[in-house]
Design an enzyme around this catalytic site. Structure first.
Site, short mmCIF file in Angstrom:
data_model
loop_
_atom_site.label_atom_id
_atom_site.label_comp_id
_atom_site.label_asym_id
_atom_site.label_seq_id
_atom_site.Cartn_x
_atom_site.Cartn_y
_atom_site.Cartn_z
NE ARG A 1 41.04 47.41 47.10
CZ ARG A 1 41.10 46.20 47.63
NH1 ARG A 1 40.03 45.45 47.63
NH2 ARG A 1 42.21 45.75 48.15
CG ASP B 1 38.72 35.03 41.77
OD1 ASP B 1 39.52 34.65 42.62
OD2 ASP B 1 38.14 36.15 41.83
#
Lengths: 279, 1030
Positions: A39, A145
């Site tokens: 990632r 979030d």
């Protein structure tokens, strides 16, 4: 253009996982090293950095904090879908909402860890379906979030046709606008955009669950599904206590199907798997 | 005046010094005073004079101060002289004066203290003499001494008088040495004390005589006193007299009244209160007479049994009325309890010692009741004792048995001991009598008693002796009769003539008895036989007389009794057997004697039946209430014993099943020990119950074992799942990582392919332009060929020109030679011309040379041009070839470009697929994370279950100790957060982080810690606003 295939050393991994834990409580075990490597490679590529060491230096030198957000964005797993774990929505429809068809009491719902927005939009659709036009009612859904990128996507409310597979056709027609678009290679994309009525009841905001919550509550429903599995027990316990405090009496906390509050201490009453009641 | 003095002095000083100074100054100025010595002397004199003046002034001031102080002292004021300091000239004098003033002051105070003490009667004189000297001390000592002298007798007298005033007149008299007036005071006081003492004594004597001894004639002896004291004594006597007379009268009257004689009314005259007393007495006498009559009436009525008679209270007034109504009430309240008490007393008198009195009583009756009860108790005890003694003495013959005196008190004890004495008194003669009677009884007529007895016992002795004699005879006679009777000769009678007196009568009686008996005996025998056969026959109706009538009556009453008895028994049978009334008993009181015993025997039988039944019933009731009573320990016999042992067995069984055995097993199960079982043997339903309990526990145990095993399996399976999910999660992560690389490579490839296509296109363009270039080259070559030919042509033309030039040069040379010759001919005049000719000849020579060279060069040029034409043709040929090849390159390039574009498109498609794969992998990662979490929860819960099961003691399960809960660190496959140890908790770790990042600080000048405040890091203002909405 050269692909960067830098190696992530254990030391660097420890630094990054420690940083992530301190920033957002997400606990990255040693089994996540590959994931982190993969990632973060995106970031390294984007920044044209040759090594993770250089990335860490860049990170510590970035005063704006933007790169920290990017780091959190790439590290967080954002997997969700419309009406995921349908039994929760069934429960809400059958056990919670009926009385609010008549009562015009205000309704506050919080989707903590809303990811790309499927969960709060599903909830909004359910509310529209069950209690009619929300425009006439004091109904609001808070969707938070930690990842800003995913929030941007969520606010747009645009989903690929594959992503709306879980939405019944009738609801899809009723609450989504279909449109076509082209990708960077000019291919046709079949997209669905959530209608503005639905979008208007959902308010998105970035919130790191580890920091102070400015909300006063009380909420009738809090979703925190498949979020706490990324946290350790201590953090989970703290979070569950805070959710309890923010819920109204008789309010519900929904957690993921893989989660369970049995190994932490809390004040909720267990109703059914993933459903907890504040008495 | 002071200031005037000072001023005068100052003026004087001025007058003296000023001219002096002037003079000295003048002298000095004029130079007359030349010598400084003189000047110094003059100055010293001036200074000395000034000092003397100042001293005089000070002395005068001190004198004034001293003077005013002395003046004040002389006026008796004791004011301290103030302001005296050592500089004063009269300092010492002032100090002494001050001292004197102090002493005077202090002395005055002390004298005051002494006087105050004296006035207050206090002779302690709290004065410190030591602070004085000389005359002061002497004076003060004298004062104190004289004060003490006065005070001493006074205080003694005071003490005595104080005692007297408190009534303590002792023989003590004042005995202090006094003088003068004090002595007379002392003597008078003593004589007063004597008089008082005497008077008191007299009064005391009179009082004792009258009050305690009743000697009303006693009077005080007046002659002992004189003056007023004598009058006081007489007065006392008069008072006594005044009281004594009416008192004597009253006494007489009261005595009469108390003796029951109501005297006649008092007729004598009295005065004042005594008259009132007389009237009262008379009234009292009247009332008493009337009342006595009333009470008499009542008594008569009571004596006649008329207990309802009451006094007429209305006739009286005041206390008498109250008395009569009191009597009435008393009668009321007495008669009821009295009748009750009477009943008891009657019972007691009949020797029936009834139960204690339970009735409620009041006041004295209560006491009476208690007393009666006590009496009853005492009597009871006494009777018991007497009974014991009686039984012992009478029935058991233990003449030594005595009543236990210690059980009683007072008169009862005396009674008891009296009884004992009585028994004692009788016991000896009795023993003797007993032995005689025993002998007589045993058929042995003892010899005549020879021992000496006194009084009645002697009479007894004599009687015994005469009895022995008579008995001997009688025995013989009776023996004869007995023999006859034995022989069935009922008609034989004794010979009465042989005897005298009683014995004769006995024989006569025996005879008549025999006569009287034999007949009715037959009848009675007949009846008795019938009754004994159970034939309760009709009552005897025949007439009998005397005892036989009694016998008849008794028989009748016996028949009656038997009838009644039968009736009673029947009643009880019906009540007990048919009606279940277990309390029904025969009424014993209906019967007397043995019948009563029989009746009570029946009752006892019923009781003995009913009691076990009741006990059984009680036990059953208790058991039904869930109570297991202790075993029956009382003794029963026969069937009752069987009932008892049945109940006890039942209790044993119940105790065992409910408490010790079955209960214990269940308790153990409740305490999580499932190994316990009901062990003892039971029968019937109890056995069934035992089996049920055992199978319940067994089933539970079995189930728990299974649950335990299943939990173990679940735990191990979920551990496996957890492990699998963990590796899946890791695999997914790795896959995602690989996909990321592939995706990245694909991106790169794609861009390379695109680059290739672009390059190919560029190449194609380049080749196209190359072709046109070569074609232009060929054209140029052709043009060049023409140009070369033209150069060749022009070279040839130049060669022609050069021939001409060469010819010209030859001719010129010739001309030059000709000129030289001509010059030579011309001699000297021609000499210069010769040089020119030579030069012209050189130029011609060089021209010829140049023309030759040029011709050669042109020839070369022509040769080269010819070469050039050949090369040109070659180049043109080559160019044509190039042109053809470029055409081919161009075609290849266009092919490459097309292929690259196709390649890029393909890579794009792959990329999309990889992106989708990536998404799936992300999902897989998330899902495997979730399933890892779920399986961990499952493991945790299975372990919880195992632990719960482990709390139960099961027979064949290995007890494996789980140390409470799920250990995340040791859980297989669980590596959720080992990094927490080195990294977390963040707060504690922060410095470490900073330090670690510190090494990067040189990287960028403005670099800060990476641990920036997240809120600063994320400055999304509108986010905060949104959150505040909720």
């Amino acid at each position: 253009m050269e692909y960067i295939s830098a190696k992530l050393s254990d030391y660097e991994f420890d630094r990054i996982s420690g940083l992530v834990y301190s920033l957002c409580g997400i606990s990255l075990g040693s089994g996540k090293k590959e994931l982190v490597t993969a990632r973060l490679a995106k970031r390294l590529n984007e920044l044209k950095l040759q090594s993770y060491d250089a990335y860490l230096k860049y990170l510590s030198g970035d005063e704006s904090g933007y790169e920290l957000l990017q780091l959190i964005d790439v590290i967080t797993t954002n997997v969700t879908s419309f009406f995921r774990e349908m039994h929760h929505f069934d429960y809400i429809r059958e056990r919670i909402l009926p009385e609010y068809r008549i009562k015009s009491e205000k309704i506050r719902v919080w989707s903590a860890g809303c990811s790309s927005g499927e969960e709060p939009y599903s909830m909004a659709v359910l509310l529209f379906e069950e209690i009619g036009n929300l425009m006439l009612r004091d109904v609001k859904i808070l969707a938070t979030d930690i990842s800003t990128n995913i929030l941007t996507k969520a606010k747009e409310g645009v989903y690929d046709k594959q992503l709306v597979n879980g939405v019944p056709k009738m609801l899809l027609n009723k609450y989504f606008d279909a449109f076509t678009d082209r990708d960077e290679y000019g291919r046709t994309l079949y997209n669905f955009k959530v209608k503005s009525d639905i979008r208007s009841v959902v308010r998105f905001a970035r919130l790191n669950l580890m920091e102070d919550w400015p909300m006063k509550g009380p909420f009738k429903i809090i979703f925190c599904r498949n979020v706490m599995i990324y946290f350790d027990k201590k953090t989970q316990e703290k979070l569950v206590g805070k959710y309890h405090a923010l819920l109204e009496t008789g309010g519900h906390l929904f957690i993921g199907h893989s989660e369970n509050l049995s190994s932490i201490s809390h004040s909720f009453k267990y109703v059914q798997p993933g459903v907890y009641l504040k008495c | 005046m002071e200031s005037l003095k000072r001023r005068l002095m100052l003026t004087g000083a001025f007058i003296v010094f000023f001219p002096m100074l002037i003079t000295i100054g003048a002298l000095y100025i004029t130079g007359a005073l030349k010598t400084p010595v003189l000047l110094a002397v003059a100055g010293g004199a001036i200074v000395g004079l000034a000092a003397a003046l100042l001293a005089v002034e000070k002395i005068m001031a001190s004198a004034v101060k001293l003077n005013s102080a002395v003046e004040k002292i002389s006026k008796g004021e004791t004011v301290k002289i103030v302001g005296a300091d050592r500089t004063d000239y009269f300092y010492l004098i002032i100090e002494n004066l001050n001292q004197m003033i102090n002493n005077c002051d202090s002395f005055k105070k002390d004298i005051g203290t002494v006087m105050d003490s004296l006035i207050n009667g206090d002779c302690t004189f709290n004065v410190n003499l030591s602070q004085y000297d000389g005359n002061y001390r002497v004076a003060l000592e004298k004062i104190i001494e004289s004060c003490k002298k006065v005070n001493e007798p006074l205080s003694v007298m005071n003490g005595v008088i104080d005692k007297v005033s408190k009534g303590d007149i002792t023989s003590e008299r004042i005995n202090v040495e006094t003088r003068g007036a004090m002595t007379s005071l002392k003597n008078n006081t003593n004589s007063l004390l004597n008089t008082i003492d005497n008077l008191l004594n007299e009064v005391k004597v009179v009082c004792i005589a009258t009050i305690f001894e009743g000697k009303l004639d006693k009077r005080a002896n007046v002659s002992l006193f004189s003056g007023r004291w004598a009058r006081l004594a007489t007065g006392i006597n008069d008072i006594v007299n005044t009281f004594v007379k009416p008192l004597t009268l009253s006494s007489d009257y009261i005595t009469s009244i108390s003796c029951g004689n109501i005297p006649a009314k008092i007729t004598e005259e009295y005065k004042g209160d005594f008259n009132i007393l007389k009237n009262s007495f008379n009234l009292c006498i009247g009332n008493l007479q009337s009342m006595i009559k009333e009470v008499n009436d009542l008594t008569h009525a009571a004596a006649d049994g008329n207990l309802k008679k009451r006094g007429n209270a209305d006739k009286y007034e005041g206390a008498y009325r109250e008395i009569i109504s009191g009597i009435n009430q008393t009668l009321d309240s007495v008669i009821n309890p009295v009748s009750k008490m009477n009943e008891y007393l009657v019972q007691l008198s009949k020797g029936e010692i009834a139960g204690k009195i339970e009735d409620d009583c009041k006041g004295d009756f209560c006491e009476l009741k208690d007393s009666l009860n006590k009496l009853i108790t005492t009597l009871d005890n006494l009777l018991n004792e007497v009974k014991v003694v009686c039984i012992a003495t009478i029935f058991e013959g233990h003449i030594d048995k005595r009543a236990n005196v210690s059980l009683f008190s007072g008169r009862w004890a005396k009674l008891a001991s009296g009884i004992n004495d009585l028994i004692n008194a009788f016991a000896n003669p009795l023993k003797m009598s007993a032995s005689y009677i025993t002998q007589i009884g045993s058929g042995t007529i003892p010899p005549v008693i020879t021992e000496e007895y006194k009084g009645d016992f002697n009479l007894i002795k004599n009687s015994f002796n005469s009895c022995i004699g008579n008995l001997n005879n009688l025995t013989v006679e009776v023996e004869a009769l007995t023999h006859a009777a034995t022989d069935g000769k009922l008609k034989v009678r004794g010979n009465a003539d042989k005897f005298e007196g009683v014995y004769r009568e006995i024989i006569v009686e025996i005879n008549s008895t025999l006569d009287a008996i034999v007949n009715p005996l037959n009848v009675a025998a007949d009846y008795v036989a019938k009754i004994s056969r159970g034939e309760v026959s009709e009552k005897i109706t025949a007439e009998y007389k005397g005892d036989f009538n009694d016998i008849k009556l008794n028989l009748n009453s016996l028949i009656n009794t038997v009838d009644t008895m039968l009736g009673e028994i029947k009643t009880i049978c019906i009540a007990v057997i048919f009606e279940g009334k277990l309390d029904k008993r025969t009424s014993v009181s209906q019967f007397s004697g043995r019948w009563a015993k029989l009746a009570s025997g029946i009752n006892d039988i019923v009781n003995s039946l009913v009691n076990p039944l009741k006990v059984s019933s009680d036990y059953l009731l208790k058991i039904s209430h869930g109570e297991i009573p202790s075993k029956i320990t009382e003794e029963y016999k026969g069937d009752f014993n069987e009932i008892k042992s049945s109940i006890n067995t039942c209790l044993d069984t119940l105790t065992s099943l409910i408490i010790t055995d079955g209960g214990a097993a269940l308790q153990a199960a409740a305490d999580k020990d499932l190994t316990a079982r009901v062990k003892k043997t039971y029968s019937g339903l109890y056995d069934k119950m035992k089996e049920n309990i055992n199978s319940l526990i067994e089933n539970l145990e079995e189930m728990f074992k299974n649950i335990g095993a299943n939990a173990e399996n679940v735990s191990s399976s979920s551990s496996q799942i957890s492990k699998g999910a963990q590796s899946l999660a890791q695999g997914a992560s790795e896959q995602a990582s690989a996909l990321e690389e592939v995706s990245s490579s694909l991106h790169q490839m794609n861009s390379m392919a695109r680059q290739n296509a672009a390059n190919a296109k560029e190449g194609q363009n380049l080749t196209t332009s190359a072709r046109s270039s070569t074609e232009r080259g060929v054209d140029s070559m052709k043009k060049m060929s023409v140009a070369i030919n033209q150069i060749k042509d022009s070279s040839n033309n130049t060669a022609k020109i050069l021939k001409t030039i060469d010819e010209i040069a030859f001719q010129t040379n010739l001309l030059a030679l000709n000129a030289a010759v001509e010059a030579a001919r011309a001699g000297d005049a021609g000499k210069g011309f010769a040089v020119v000719a030579d030069e012209v000849r050189n130029l011609a020579m060089r021209s010829a040379e140049a023309a030759k060279n040029t011709a050669r060069m042109i020839e070369e040029s022509v040769k080269y041009a010819n070469n050039g034409v050949g090369i040109n043709e070659e180049v043109m040929k080559n160019l044509d070839e190039i042109n053809g090849q470029v055409k081919k390159v161009n075609e290849f390039m266009s092919e490459i470009s097309a292929a690259s574009e196709q390649q890029s498109e393909g890579i794009n498609q792959i990329n999309t697929a990889v992106a989708q794969m990536n998404q799936v992998t992300q999902q897989n990662a998330a899902y495997s994370e979730e399933s890892a979490s779920a399986s961990q929860e499952l493991t945790y819960q299975a372990d919880q279950m195992k632990n719960m099961i482990l709390q139960f003691k099961l027979s064949s399960v290995k007890t494996r100790v789980m140390n409470g809960g799920f250990d995340y660190n040791s859980a297989p496959g669980y590596n959720r957060r080992p990094i927490i140890q080195p990294i977390a908790p963040p707060a504690a770790h922060a410095p470490h982080m900073k330090k670690d990042f510190g090494e990067y600080e040189n990287y960028q000048a403005s670099s800060k810690s990476i641990e920036a405040d997240p809120k600063k890091v994320i400055p999304f203002e509108d986010d905060t606003n949104v959150l505040h909405e909720f």
